[in-house]
Design a protein around this motif. Structure first.
Motif, mmCIF file in Angstrom:
data_model
loop_
_atom_site.group_PDB
_atom_site.id
_atom_site.type_symbol
_atom_site.label_atom_id
_atom_site.label_comp_id
_atom_site.label_asym_id
_atom_site.label_seq_id
_atom_site.Cartn_x
_atom_site.Cartn_y
_atom_site.Cartn_z
ATOM 1 N N SER A 128 0.828 -1.202 0.000
ATOM 2 C CA SER A 128 0.000 0.000 0.000
ATOM 3 C C SER A 128 0.866 1.257 0.000
ATOM 4 C CB SER A 128 -0.907 0.007 1.231
ATOM 5 O OG SER A 128 -1.583 1.237 1.354
ATOM 6 N N LEU A 129 0.362 2.302 -0.652
ATOM 7 C CA LEU A 129 1.023 3.610 -0.646
ATOM 8 C C LEU A 129 0.242 4.617 0.190
ATOM 9 C CD1 LEU A 129 2.094 3.833 -4.406
ATOM 10 C CD2 LEU A 129 3.409 2.955 -2.452
ATOM 11 N N ASN A 130 -0.679 4.120 1.011
ATOM 12 C CA ASN A 130 -1.538 5.005 1.803
ATOM 13 C C ASN A 130 -0.742 5.889 2.760
ATOM 14 O OD1 ASN A 130 -3.738 3.914 0.556
ATOM 15 N ND2 ASN A 130 -4.479 2.742 2.310
ATOM 16 N N GLU A 131 0.386 5.373 3.262
ATOM 17 C CA GLU A 131 1.161 6.173 4.217
ATOM 18 C C GLU A 131 1.766 7.420 3.572
ATOM 19 O OE1 GLU A 131 5.238 4.613 5.339
ATOM 20 O OE2 GLU A 131 4.374 2.806 4.426
ATOM 21 N N TYR A 132 1.757 7.468 2.248
ATOM 22 C CA TYR A 132 2.259 8.641 1.530
ATOM 23 C C TYR A 132 1.129 9.559 1.071
ATOM 24 C CZ TYR A 132 6.351 5.692 1.636
ATOM 25 O OH TYR A 132 7.376 4.883 2.071
ATOM 26 N N GLY A 133 -0.066 9.302 1.599
ATOM 27 C CA GLY A 133 -1.199 10.183 1.336
ATOM 28 C C GLY A 133 -1.979 9.869 0.081
ATOM 29 N N ILE A 134 -1.704 8.715 -0.543
ATOM 30 C CA ILE A 134 -2.360 8.338 -1.791
ATOM 31 C C ILE A 134 -2.966 6.948 -1.637
ATOM 32 C CG2 ILE A 134 -2.055 7.925 -4.265
ATOM 33 C CD1 ILE A 134 -1.646 10.827 -3.476
ATOM 34 N N ASN A 135 -4.225 6.800 -2.041
ATOM 35 C CA ASN A 135 -4.914 5.511 -1.979
ATOM 36 C C ASN A 135 -4.523 4.697 -3.210
ATOM 37 O OD1 ASN A 135 -6.630 3.337 -1.646
ATOM 38 N ND2 ASN A 135 -8.497 4.484 -2.107
ATOM 39 N N ALA A 136 -3.448 3.938 -3.082
ATOM 40 C CA ALA A 136 -2.927 3.178 -4.220
ATOM 41 C C ALA A 136 -2.121 1.999 -3.697
ATOM 42 C CB ALA A 136 -2.059 4.067 -5.107
ATOM 43 N N LYS A 137 -1.881 1.031 -4.589
ATOM 44 C CA LYS A 137 -1.054 -0.110 -4.213
ATOM 45 C C LYS A 137 -0.190 -0.534 -5.394
ATOM 46 C CE LYS A 137 -4.506 -3.701 -5.233
ATOM 47 N NZ LYS A 137 -5.273 -4.824 -4.662
ATOM 48 N N ILE A 138 0.857 -1.262 -5.078
ATOM 49 C CA ILE A 138 1.798 -1.755 -6.073
ATOM 50 C C ILE A 138 1.265 -3.043 -6.703
ATOM 51 C CG2 ILE A 138 4.137 -2.666 -6.437
ATOM 52 C CD1 ILE A 138 4.042 0.354 -5.854
ATOM 53 N N VAL A 139 1.452 -3.160 -8.019
ATOM 54 C CA VAL A 139 1.095 -4.376 -8.758
ATOM 55 C C VAL A 139 2.342 -4.836 -9.502
ATOM 56 C CG1 VAL A 139 -0.401 -5.389 -10.519
ATOM 57 C CG2 VAL A 139 -1.265 -3.539 -9.072
ATOM 58 N N GLU A 140 2.785 -6.057 -9.242
ATOM 59 C CA GLU A 140 3.946 -6.583 -9.964
ATOM 60 C C GLU A 140 3.540 -6.946 -11.389
ATOM 61 O OE1 GLU A 140 5.840 -9.749 -7.849
ATOM 62 O OE2 GLU A 140 6.204 -8.526 -6.056
ATOM 63 N N LEU A 141 4.320 -6.447 -12.368
ATOM 64 C CA LEU A 141 4.042 -6.669 -13.790
ATOM 65 C C LEU A 141 5.336 -7.026 -14.525
ATOM 66 C CD1 LEU A 141 1.679 -3.593 -14.393
ATOM 67 C CD2 LEU A 141 0.981 -5.982 -14.080
ATOM 68 N N PRO A 142 5.987 -8.115 -14.157
ATOM 69 C CA PRO A 142 7.273 -8.457 -14.768
ATOM 70 C C PRO A 142 7.146 -8.827 -16.244
ATOM 71 C CG PRO A 142 6.471 -10.280 -13.448
ATOM 72 C CD PRO A 142 5.539 -9.129 -13.183
ATOM 73 N N GLY A 143 8.281 -8.767 -16.912
ATOM 74 C CA GLY A 143 8.340 -9.136 -18.324
ATOM 75 C C GLY A 143 9.165 -8.142 -19.119
ATOM 76 N N HIS A 144 8.786 -6.870 -19.056
ATOM 77 C CA HIS A 144 9.627 -5.849 -19.688
ATOM 78 C C HIS A 144 10.989 -5.859 -18.995
ATOM 79 C CE1 HIS A 144 10.667 -2.211 -21.848
ATOM 80 N NE2 HIS A 144 10.999 -1.631 -20.702
ATOM 81 N N THR A 145 10.978 -5.867 -17.690
ATOM 82 C CA THR A 145 12.135 -6.189 -16.855
ATOM 83 C C THR A 145 11.633 -7.142 -15.777
ATOM 84 O OG1 THR A 145 11.781 -4.384 -15.274
ATOM 85 C CG2 THR A 145 13.136 -3.889 -17.213
ATOM 86 N N ASN A 146 12.571 -7.768 -15.064
ATOM 87 C CA ASN A 146 12.163 -8.693 -14.003
ATOM 88 C C ASN A 146 11.406 -8.003 -12.881
ATOM 89 O OD1 ASN A 146 13.146 -11.053 -15.140
ATOM 90 N ND2 ASN A 146 15.175 -10.829 -14.204
ATOM 91 N N GLY A 147 11.754 -6.735 -12.649
ATOM 92 C CA GLY A 147 11.145 -6.016 -11.533
ATOM 93 C C GLY A 147 10.113 -4.990 -11.936
#
Length: 207
Positions: A128-147
């Motif tokens: 979650s990125l809520n602690e930075y004041g934004i209602n959002a979360k990380i989604v892993e999308l590998p392939g273009h790069t591993n990370g």
């Protein structure tokens, strides 16, 4: 409710996700776009920089902006080796568009070293990125790069980096390190349901 501002840096995009004065910068552009990115970031109280992946056109300004605003830089640990060399995860391509883009990009990708920021945070799927004041979360999308990662904002907006692109029409990213992984990431994005998609390259569209 968050607002997403596209910063168009020639053929690349950076995005500010803001809620009131608080903002997160997703990707930083290349050094040629530094002043433009700063002029937009100065309008907000920047809390965090997120890199969808560590290629120069997305990450070259990360260390400088981190110092300027005193904020950490978040990325997936699987991309850390790209600060040492692009060739740790060399790109391949498909289709005419992919061959054209890779042909025009390969020399500068190899020759441009991205400075590793001093203040870093490793992120992973679901963080979650809520602690930075934004209602959002990380989604892993590998392939273009591993990370490679994306940022899912309020389950309405998805910043996909180069997992998808919109060079000519929206679809799976034309450049990849791992073809099977980028295909899975494409399916993962489709499975998330309706979103406005924000690309590293090209105009946003609704899914």
């Amino acid at each position: 409710m968050s607002t997403i501002t596209r910063i168009k840096c020639k053929t690349d995009n950076c995005y500010l996700i803001s809620e009131g004065r608080n903002a997160i910068l997703v990707d930083t552009g290349s050094s040629q776009s530094l002043d433009m990115v700063i002029s937009e970031c100065d309008k907000y109280d920047l809390k965090l920089i997120v890199l969808t992946h560590v290629h120069f056109d997305h990450a070259e300004n990360a260390a400088e902006l981190s110092r300027r605003y005193g904020v950490p830089v978040a990325f997936h640990k699987a991309d850390e080796e790209l600060f040492e060399s692009f060739d740790r995860q060399p790109l391949k391509c498909y289709g005419l568009t992919g061959r054209l883009v890779l042909g025009l990009s390969l020399k500068v990708l190899r020759e441009t070293k991205v400075e590793r920021p001093a203040n870093i945070i490793y992120v992973k799927d679901g963080d979650s990125l809520n602690e930075y004041g934004i209602n959002a979360k990380i989604v892993e999308l590998p392939g273009h790069t591993n990370g490679s990662i994306g940022v899912d904002v309020e389950e309405k907006h998805l910043l996909v980096g180069d997992a998808l692109d919109n060079w000519v029409f929206p679809g799976m990213g034309h450049l990849y390190y791992n073809l099977e992984d980028i295909k899975k990431s494409y399916d993962k994005i489709k499975g998330l349901g309706p979103r406005t998609l924000y690309f590293g390259h090209g105009k946003p569209v609704k899914q």
